[in-house]
Design an enzyme around this catalytic site. Sequence first.
Site, mmCIF file in Angstrom:
data_model
loop_
_atom_site.group_PDB
_atom_site.id
_atom_site.type_symbol
_atom_site.label_atom_id
_atom_site.label_comp_id
_atom_site.label_asym_id
_atom_site.label_seq_id
_atom_site.Cartn_x
_atom_site.Cartn_y
_atom_site.Cartn_z
ATOM 1 N N LYS A 196 50.844 -36.476 2.083
ATOM 2 C CA LYS A 196 49.244 -36.087 1.615
ATOM 3 C C LYS A 196 49.355 -34.264 2.285
ATOM 4 C CE LYS A 196 44.120 -36.600 2.596
ATOM 5 N NZ LYS A 196 43.901 -37.513 3.139
ATOM 6 N N ARG A 206 35.227 -34.999 -1.936
ATOM 7 C CA ARG A 206 34.148 -34.934 -0.637
ATOM 8 C C ARG A 206 33.014 -34.412 -1.468
ATOM 9 N NH1 ARG A 206 38.406 -30.646 2.034
ATOM 10 N NH2 ARG A 206 39.853 -31.815 2.173
ATOM 11 N N LYS A 225 41.784 -28.889 6.209
ATOM 12 C CA LYS A 225 42.454 -29.785 6.955
ATOM 13 C C LYS A 225 44.428 -29.935 7.120
ATOM 14 C CE LYS A 225 39.371 -33.364 5.624
ATOM 15 N NZ LYS A 225 39.135 -35.090 5.086
ATOM 16 N N GLU A 241 58.413 -37.244 6.691
ATOM 17 C CA GLU A 241 57.144 -37.854 6.943
ATOM 18 C C GLU A 241 57.462 -39.311 6.327
ATOM 19 O OE1 GLU A 241 54.439 -38.396 8.424
ATOM 20 O OE2 GLU A 241 53.823 -35.523 8.519
ATOM 21 N N LYS A 256 50.271 -37.366 -2.855
ATOM 22 C CA LYS A 256 48.961 -37.183 -2.671
ATOM 23 C C LYS A 256 48.757 -35.821 -2.864
ATOM 24 C CE LYS A 256 44.157 -38.092 -1.694
ATOM 25 N NZ LYS A 256 43.758 -38.253 -0.560
ATOM 26 N N SER A 282 41.495 -36.765 -7.318
ATOM 27 C CA SER A 282 39.646 -36.677 -8.225
ATOM 28 C C SER A 282 39.756 -35.556 -8.625
ATOM 29 C CB SER A 282 38.586 -36.555 -7.165
ATOM 30 O OG SER A 282 39.131 -35.381 -5.706
ATOM 31 N N TYR A 321 41.078 -42.703 -11.341
ATOM 32 C CA TYR A 321 39.615 -42.919 -11.639
ATOM 33 C C TYR A 321 39.494 -43.460 -12.497
ATOM 34 C CZ TYR A 321 39.309 -40.983 -6.647
ATOM 35 O OH TYR A 321 38.913 -40.761 -5.601
HETATM 36 C C1 PBG Z 1 40.365 -38.713 3.183
HETATM 37 C C2 PBG Z 1 40.319 -39.335 1.438
HETATM 38 C C3 PBG Z 1 40.900 -38.333 1.220
HETATM 39 C C4 PBG Z 1 41.283 -38.340 -0.516
HETATM 40 C C5 PBG Z 1 41.024 -39.949 -0.130
HETATM 41 N N1 PBG Z 1 40.889 -40.495 1.307
HETATM 42 C C6 PBG Z 1 39.907 -36.966 1.048
HETATM 43 C C7 PBG Z 1 40.545 -35.813 1.669
HETATM 44 O O1 PBG Z 1 41.510 -35.989 2.727
HETATM 45 O O2 PBG Z 1 39.319 -35.018 2.350
HETATM 46 C C8 PBG Z 1 41.131 -37.689 -1.388
HETATM 47 C C9 PBG Z 1 41.171 -38.620 -2.577
HETATM 48 C C10 PBG Z 1 40.400 -37.565 -3.930
HETATM 49 O O3 PBG Z 1 40.286 -36.713 -3.615
HETATM 50 O O4 PBG Z 1 40.564 -38.309 -5.458
HETATM 51 N N2 PBG Z 1 41.030 -39.003 4.258
#
Ligand code: PBG
Length: 334
Positions: A196, A206, A225, A241, A256, A282, A321
């Site tokens: 990720k 968010r 992050k 990982e 991701k 998203s 989605y």
């Molecule tokens: C939280 C999480 C996130 C997403 C899924 N789980 C956001 C992040 O890491 O800030 C993002 C999913 C998306 O953007 O569709 N840990």
Amino acid sequence: MDLIYRPRRLRRTSSIRALVQETSLGPTDFIYPLFVHSGREVEPIIAMPGSNRWTLDALVFEVERAWKLGIRCIVLFPKIDQSLKSEDGAECFNEDGLIPRAIRLIKKELPEMIIMTDVALDPYSSDGHDGIVSNDGVILNDETIENLCKQALVQASAGADLIGPSDMMDGRVGAIREALDGESFEDVGIISYTAKYSSAYYGPFREALDSAPKLIASKPIPKDKSTYQMNPANSREAITEAQLDEQEGADILMVKPGLAYLDIIYRLRQESELPIAAYNVSGEYSMVKAAAEKGWIDEKKLVLETLLCFKRAGADLILTYHACDAAGWLNNLG
Ligand code: PBG
């Protein structure tokens, strides 16, 4: 022309093209992400046109709609009231919290729908991070694990089938596997957010959860992050990982975001025999929706092409989605 090979022979008609098609797409490839909140009205998410924060009741209807379209797995994300957020995110293991309640309701109506959950503190953290933030602004790896294990256990006892540790910190899969096994949840699987990346593509998500890192006066909270999510510049690190997650007992590995990271999906496919999931996040969704609203692209064709390309790159499953729309199109419903 004097040609022995004419690849166009196999592209001549739609029947021939179908005969030699290497990859295919169907509703059971999808995992449908859904947002839920405790309010009384269904709230549209402005930055994700066509997506909503569902009420508990409406959520069950939406899950039934997805089931009828052939979708067999959903993942739930909660928008938590500000008043319930705290530095240690303790609301995440409240047995009567939004997610356990949602799981129980869905399982009552549709026991066969596979429910995946997200394990991380960010929806519950007043600081807006996936782990506990120390007073000097460090996101704490080991100190956060206890709450994550409790969160996973609460989700499993409510009926979750697949637990998704998503904080990208170290040792999550092993600790959660041990916690689950210790409470006889051997059959609950782990779909790990293995690779990720620290990505701007999560922006609309968010907004949906109001979960972005917060700026407050009392401590220096990191604004992104990048001390736990991966650097977009790296691909070998994704293999490390993946190896760690496999050793720790992950059942499914996830990459991701998806679209800009197809090479990572491909590499993990070569390195591992486990199922690989791609998260079509998203920001990827919202870009398509925005262009479609302007009439600049053909949404149906573009979405089906994109999802098929995830499969071609090596993904077995796709969190998207677009799941219900795509399933409808694949079933020739529009
Ligand atoms: C939280 C999480 C996130 C997403 C899924 N789980 C956001 C992040 O890491 O800030 C993002 C999913 C998306 O953007 O569709 N840990």
